[in-house]
Enzyme design. Sequence first.
Site, PDB file in Angstrom:
ATOM      1  N   THR B 105       0.872  -1.180   0.000  1.00 55.65           N
ATOM      2  CA  THR B 105       0.000   0.000   0.000  1.00 55.65           C
ATOM      3  C   THR B 105       0.904   1.223   0.000  1.00 55.65           C
ATOM      4  O   THR B 105       1.665   1.447   0.949  1.00 55.65           O
ATOM      5  CB  THR B 105      -0.931   0.017   1.220  1.00 55.65           C
ATOM      6  OG1 THR B 105      -1.796  -1.118   1.144  1.00 55.65           O
ATOM      7  CG2 THR B 105      -1.783   1.288   1.242  1.00 55.65           C
ATOM      8  N   LYS B 180      -7.360   1.496  -2.816  1.00 53.67           N
ATOM      9  CA  LYS B 180      -6.956   1.034  -1.480  1.00 53.67           C
ATOM     10  C   LYS B 180      -7.011   2.171  -0.467  1.00 53.67           C
ATOM     11  O   LYS B 180      -7.450   1.979   0.679  1.00 53.67           O
ATOM     12  CB  LYS B 180      -5.544   0.440  -1.539  1.00 53.67           C
ATOM     13  CG  LYS B 180      -4.954   0.011  -0.184  1.00 53.67           C
ATOM     14  CD  LYS B 180      -5.694  -1.161   0.446  1.00 53.67           C
ATOM     15  CE  LYS B 180      -5.258  -1.438   1.883  1.00 53.67           C
ATOM     16  NZ  LYS B 180      -3.990  -2.139   2.007  1.00 53.67           N
ATOM     17  N   LYS B 248       0.862   5.244   8.235  1.00 49.05           N
ATOM     18  CA  LYS B 248       1.434   5.414   6.893  1.00 49.05           C
ATOM     19  C   LYS B 248       0.320   5.527   5.855  1.00 49.05           C
ATOM     20  O   LYS B 248       0.322   6.439   5.014  1.00 49.05           O
ATOM     21  CB  LYS B 248       2.347   4.212   6.583  1.00 49.05           C
ATOM     22  CG  LYS B 248       2.965   4.193   5.212  1.00 49.05           C
ATOM     23  CD  LYS B 248       2.281   3.236   4.251  1.00 49.05           C
ATOM     24  CE  LYS B 248       2.515   1.768   4.605  1.00 49.05           C
ATOM     25  NZ  LYS B 248       1.891   0.861   3.622  1.00 49.05           N
TER      26      LYS B 248
END
Lengths: 297, 297
Positions: B105, B180, B248
Amino acid sequence: MAASSNEKDRPVVGFIGTGVMGGSMAGHLIDAGYSLNVYNRTASKCEPLVKKGAKLHSSPGEAAAASDIVITIVGFPKDVEQVYLEPGGIVERAKPGSLLIDMTTSSPELAVRIYDAARSKGLGTCDAPVTGGDRGAREATLSILVGGTDEDFNRALPLFETMGKNIVHFGPAGFGQRAKLANQIIIAGTMLGMCEGLAYAKKSGIDTQRLYDCIVSGSAGSWSFTNYTPRILKEDFNPGFFVKHFVKDMRLASQSSQEAGLSLKGLETALEQYIELENEGYAENGTQSLYKLYCKD
Amino acid sequence: MAASSNEKDRPVVGFIGTGVMGGSMAGHLIDAGYSLNVYNRTASKCEPLVKKGAKLHSSPGEAAAASDIVITIVGFPKDVEQVYLEPGGIVERAKPGSLLIDMTTSSPELAVRIYDAARSKGLGTCDAPVTGGDRGAREATLSILVGGTDEDFNRALPLFETMGKNIVHFGPAGFGQRAKLANQIIIAGTMLGMCEGLAYAKKSGIDTQRLYDCIVSGSAGSWSFTNYTPRILKEDFNPGFFVKHFVKDMRLASQSSQEAGLSLKGLETALEQYIELENEGYAENGTQSLYKLYCKD
């Protein structure tokens, strides 16, 4: 107990607030054989119940005076306060030994005030807000989150069982409201994440229908996502649950959480966003319209 | 193509990053008959794969040079940038015609930069982050959200099918990452609401187990609520999904949403809360530990 002469063991029920939720709930009580005394600010909303045999009254106090158990489900805490605590209201006019059940989503602190005022007059109370929406009310599948003494809860239980499926006693007066506000805090974050994620996808050029199909069963899934995203994708912003009522619930949750010494940044953010949405004219829309705050076009 | 001499039609696969997720995913490729060249910063994490026949390499570039298709799943965008774009990295050393698939990701913008760098060297790329966690990786039930050209997607598809069940092509380079990040934005709000609602219930004296049982199937329900609340109630804050990785993802989502002209207040609030949680020492805990920010005792 005029209205109950044919149902010896059943209490006569006063039902105050026969809107979308209350109308269905009161109907289940009639279907179960209870005699009802009904009141609604807009009297015409009582008509379907009157046709089924309910007796129409001209004030909450009058309906209460004719009943053994009084149920209220009205709009806002100020309405709850008014119907219970104003002169001529339910607490003043209810018969000794009556049980007063407020099913409005309202303030835990107000539930305790009503409990105290009622107890001093020999009356019992439950606070018993519900989840499950208009459909749950219609299908008698509501969850009912209850605060009150064991005695009052047990006395109310047969009535709850005609209106809902999942009836949980959380503690003394106010605890039904607290449980409901916890539920609303969870939904606040869920709706915020859902609407922002969809807005980001849309603005990023992602096919939002494809995204929904791909992720609805995964770790981003929720009841809200399953039920509201299809409406958003169809630009259907009609109310399942009104923005103005959700704002009310979040204000109550904000106040109650601060009283509990908490600073819930997510809740406060959701509340701010929904207030902004109200200010843009969406108070009478459904909560899924939060999406429009991010995607105006 | 030394390692693939016994499997004439199958590409040799380089697999960079064999941690909790990558280790399981690479294992499925070996089980499906692919020859693997593997690399991990901590080489010992490659051992189970080497025992199954994978060849260990000493750098990402070296593993790429020996392969036809390269898959990466590493920690952070800076790691992605390093393994692909640094001198001696994957883009420099991959054989002409290779396909490079990043399953980390990571940033949509970086995915486009890698695509551009790769294309100028005659290489294809996909960005293909996953959802479904360590369990989805283990059971080959991951959802895989893919960006890339049709040609590159179709070339990658047989490999994806050995690792996941729900494989969706969202658009050109970067669109897997965007899909995502939308997923992560939705989860951010959901986790925030869940942890705040539970904290409010706890501080209000509500039995949180009873609350969970009462409302998990209702309108407050979500995958997160079903899966994480039972852990919170047991005070289990071990990582399913690391706080540091979620921070993150939210930083990426924040940056990408701002680039899209959006101001996502819920996301920013969730990010601030999780950064505060990191600062309190929870970076290596699971995302459900956000609850501890509100209920320290």
